[in-house]
Design a protein around this motif. Structure first.
Motif, PDB file in Angstrom:
ATOM      1  N   GLY A  93       7.251  75.483  59.357  1.00  0.00           N
ATOM      2  CA  GLY A  93       6.151  74.451  59.504  1.00  0.00           C
ATOM      3  C   GLY A  93       4.846  75.097  58.766  1.00  0.00           C
ATOM      4  N   GLN A  94       4.339  74.023  58.975  1.00  0.00           N
ATOM      5  CA  GLN A  94       2.956  74.082  58.595  1.00  0.00           C
ATOM      6  C   GLN A  94       1.983  74.732  59.074  1.00  0.00           C
ATOM      7  N   GLN A  95       1.059  75.672  58.123  1.00  0.00           N
ATOM      8  CA  GLN A  95       0.164  76.778  59.157  1.00  0.00           C
ATOM      9  C   GLN A  95      -1.076  76.827  58.591  1.00  0.00           C
ATOM     10  N   ARG A  96      -2.434  77.933  58.988  1.00  0.00           N
ATOM     11  CA  ARG A  96      -3.286  77.905  58.165  1.00  0.00           C
ATOM     12  C   ARG A  96      -3.097  79.477  56.919  1.00  0.00           C
ATOM     13  N   ALA A  97      -4.163  79.080  55.980  1.00  0.00           N
ATOM     14  CA  ALA A  97      -3.751  80.005  54.833  1.00  0.00           C
ATOM     15  C   ALA A  97      -3.564  81.305  55.827  1.00  0.00           C
ATOM     16  N   THR A  98      -5.015  81.578  56.239  1.00  0.00           N
ATOM     17  CA  THR A  98      -5.288  82.807  56.581  1.00  0.00           C
ATOM     18  C   THR A  98      -4.142  83.204  57.370  1.00  0.00           C
ATOM     19  N   ASP A  99      -3.636  82.924  58.149  1.00  0.00           N
ATOM     20  CA  ASP A  99      -1.989  82.554  59.040  1.00  0.00           C
ATOM     21  C   ASP A  99      -1.208  83.648  57.942  1.00  0.00           C
ATOM     22  N   LEU A 100      -0.730  82.896  56.620  1.00  0.00           N
ATOM     23  CA  LEU A 100       0.050  82.971  55.510  1.00  0.00           C
ATOM     24  C   LEU A 100      -0.291  84.017  54.811  1.00  0.00           C
ATOM     25  N   ALA A 101      -1.347  84.175  54.223  1.00  0.00           N
ATOM     26  CA  ALA A 101      -2.434  85.181  54.078  1.00  0.00           C
ATOM     27  C   ALA A 101      -1.570  86.825  55.105  1.00  0.00           C
ATOM     28  N   TYR A 114       0.988  86.565  56.906  1.00  0.00           N
ATOM     29  CA  TYR A 114       2.136  87.190  57.155  1.00  0.00           C
ATOM     30  C   TYR A 114       3.358  87.717  55.673  1.00  0.00           C
ATOM     31  N   PHE A 115       1.844  87.758  54.085  1.00  0.00           N
ATOM     32  CA  PHE A 115       1.955  88.175  52.825  1.00  0.00           C
ATOM     33  C   PHE A 115       1.860  89.082  52.412  1.00  0.00           C
ATOM     34  N   GLY A 116       0.433  89.805  53.339  1.00  0.00           N
ATOM     35  CA  GLY A 116      -0.270  90.575  53.388  1.00  0.00           C
ATOM     36  C   GLY A 116      -1.181  90.731  52.161  1.00  0.00           C
ATOM     37  N   VAL A 117      -1.849  89.121  51.866  1.00  0.00           N
ATOM     38  CA  VAL A 117      -2.106  89.386  50.197  1.00  0.00           C
ATOM     39  C   VAL A 117      -4.101  88.584  51.071  1.00  0.00           C
ATOM     40  N   GLY A 118      -4.886  88.875  50.549  1.00  0.00           N
ATOM     41  CA  GLY A 118      -5.867  88.413  50.921  1.00  0.00           C
ATOM     42  C   GLY A 118      -6.875  86.790  50.698  1.00  0.00           C
ATOM     43  N   LYS A 119      -7.511  86.028  51.172  1.00  0.00           N
ATOM     44  CA  LYS A 119      -7.637  85.116  51.492  1.00  0.00           C
ATOM     45  C   LYS A 119      -8.025  84.821  50.561  1.00  0.00           C
ATOM     46  N   ALA A 120      -8.206  85.383  49.156  1.00  0.00           N
ATOM     47  CA  ALA A 120      -8.561  84.467  48.108  1.00  0.00           C
ATOM     48  C   ALA A 120      -7.895  84.409  47.466  1.00  0.00           C
ATOM     49  N   THR A 121      -6.390  85.352  46.965  1.00  0.00           N
ATOM     50  CA  THR A 121      -5.483  85.619  46.642  1.00  0.00           C
ATOM     51  C   THR A 121      -4.203  84.112  46.849  1.00  0.00           C
ATOM     52  N   MET A 122      -4.585  84.176  48.434  1.00  0.00           N
ATOM     53  CA  MET A 122      -3.977  82.884  49.385  1.00  0.00           C
ATOM     54  C   MET A 122      -4.563  81.607  48.489  1.00  0.00           C
ATOM     55  N   SER A 123      -5.470  81.556  48.407  1.00  0.00           N
ATOM     56  CA  SER A 123      -6.772  80.435  48.661  1.00  0.00           C
ATOM     57  C   SER A 123      -6.402  80.192  47.097  1.00  0.00           C
ATOM     58  N   ARG A 124      -6.416  80.932  46.227  1.00  0.00           N
ATOM     59  CA  ARG A 124      -6.186  80.402  44.787  1.00  0.00           C
ATOM     60  C   ARG A 124      -4.722  80.249  44.486  1.00  0.00           C
ATOM     61  N   GLN A 125      -3.551  80.457  45.028  1.00  0.00           N
ATOM     62  CA  GLN A 125      -1.578  80.440  45.114  1.00  0.00           C
ATOM     63  C   GLN A 125      -1.528  78.443  45.835  1.00  0.00           C
ATOM     64  N   LEU A 126      -2.149  78.430  46.680  1.00  0.00           N
ATOM     65  CA  LEU A 126      -2.066  77.035  47.205  1.00  0.00           C
ATOM     66  C   LEU A 126      -3.460  76.617  47.044  1.00  0.00           C
ATOM     67  N   ARG A 127      -4.206  76.659  45.768  1.00  0.00           N
ATOM     68  CA  ARG A 127      -4.861  75.901  45.384  1.00  0.00           C
ATOM     69  C   ARG A 127      -3.989  75.421  44.288  1.00  0.00           C
ATOM     70  N   ALA A 128      -3.234  76.141  43.511  1.00  0.00           N
ATOM     71  CA  ALA A 128      -2.444  75.858  42.616  1.00  0.00           C
ATOM     72  C   ALA A 128      -0.805  74.619  42.960  1.00  0.00           C
ATOM     73  N   LEU A 129      -0.515  74.459  44.370  1.00  0.00           N
ATOM     74  CA  LEU A 129       0.470  74.713  44.731  1.00  0.00           C
ATOM     75  C   LEU A 129       0.095  73.094  45.339  1.00  0.00           C
ATOM     76  N   CYS A 130      -0.974  72.981  45.212  1.00  0.00           N
ATOM     77  CA  CYS A 130      -1.586  71.196  45.833  1.00  0.00           C
ATOM     78  C   CYS A 130      -1.581  70.758  45.014  1.00  0.00           C
ATOM     79  N   GLU A 131      -2.692  71.371  43.581  1.00  0.00           N
ATOM     80  CA  GLU A 131      -2.741  70.301  42.218  1.00  0.00           C
ATOM     81  C   GLU A 131      -1.366  70.064  41.952  1.00  0.00           C
ATOM     82  N   LEU A 132      -0.265  70.593  41.990  1.00  0.00           N
ATOM     83  CA  LEU A 132       1.147  70.360  41.767  1.00  0.00           C
ATOM     84  C   LEU A 132       2.086  69.427  42.031  1.00  0.00           C
ATOM     85  N   GLY A 133       0.994  69.202  43.823  1.00  0.00           N
ATOM     86  CA  GLY A 133       1.325  68.572  44.812  1.00  0.00           C
ATOM     87  C   GLY A 133       2.854  68.825  45.275  1.00  0.00           C
ATOM     88  N   LEU A 134       2.709  70.287  45.523  1.00  0.00           N
ATOM     89  CA  LEU A 134       4.005  70.603  46.242  1.00  0.00           C
ATOM     90  C   LEU A 134       3.094  71.202  47.610  1.00  0.00           C
TER      91      LEU A 134
END
Length: 143
Positions: free
Chosen positions: A49-57, A59-79
């Motif tokens: 379900g819905q989560q904060r970006a920091t929690d996703l980062a 969970y996956f063991g990645v940095g905030k910047a990486t997570m932010s970039r991936q989420l921005r791309a997903l948002c731009e695609l409407g996913l």
């Protein structure tokens, strides 16, 4: 070196290489512009379900910047979409959109059908045991 650990390393290396290739194929099936790594975010959001970006980062063991970039791309695609977190106005919650869920579900169902075909000669108990052991491995990696 213990032969069991050498065998484990070798088999995991092959498995991970194949999994990366498969993730890329699944990501492109969801959307032609979706990165392979971002597919895992859809899996997590659909499962948890819905989560904060920091929690996703975390969970996956990645940095905030990486997570932010991936989420921005997903948002731009409407996913996925971001909504204010009612518990903390400074943060936002990420959720999978209806379009994202529909695309993801179609691809996930096709992937599961592949697992059924590839493991057709396995006993269901073996499949369950493999799932249990992989869960145990993943849980150990989180610690």
């Amino acid at each position: 070196m213990d032969q069991a650990y050498l065998s484990l390393e070798r088999e995991l290396a092959v498995f991970l290489r194949r999994a990366r290739a498969s993730s890329g194929e699944m990501a492109r099936a969801v959307h032609p512009e979706l990165e392979a790594a971002a597919y895992g975010l859809l899996v997590r959001l659909e499962d948890a379900g819905q989560q904060r970006a920091t929690d996703l980062a975390a969970y996956f063991g990645v940095g905030k910047a990486t997570m932010s970039r991936q989420l921005r791309a997903l948002c731009e695609l409407g996913l996925v979409s971001r909504e204010p977190d009612p518990a903390d106005g400074r943060a936002s919650l990420v959720r999978i959109t209806d379009e994202g869920r529909a695309r993801f579900t179609r691809v996930r169902d096709a992937r599961r059908a592949q697992y059924v075909r590839k493991l057709a000669d396995w006993d269901r108990g073996e499949v369950a045991e493999l799932a249990r052991l992989l869960h145990q491995l993943n849980a150990s990696a989180e610690q």
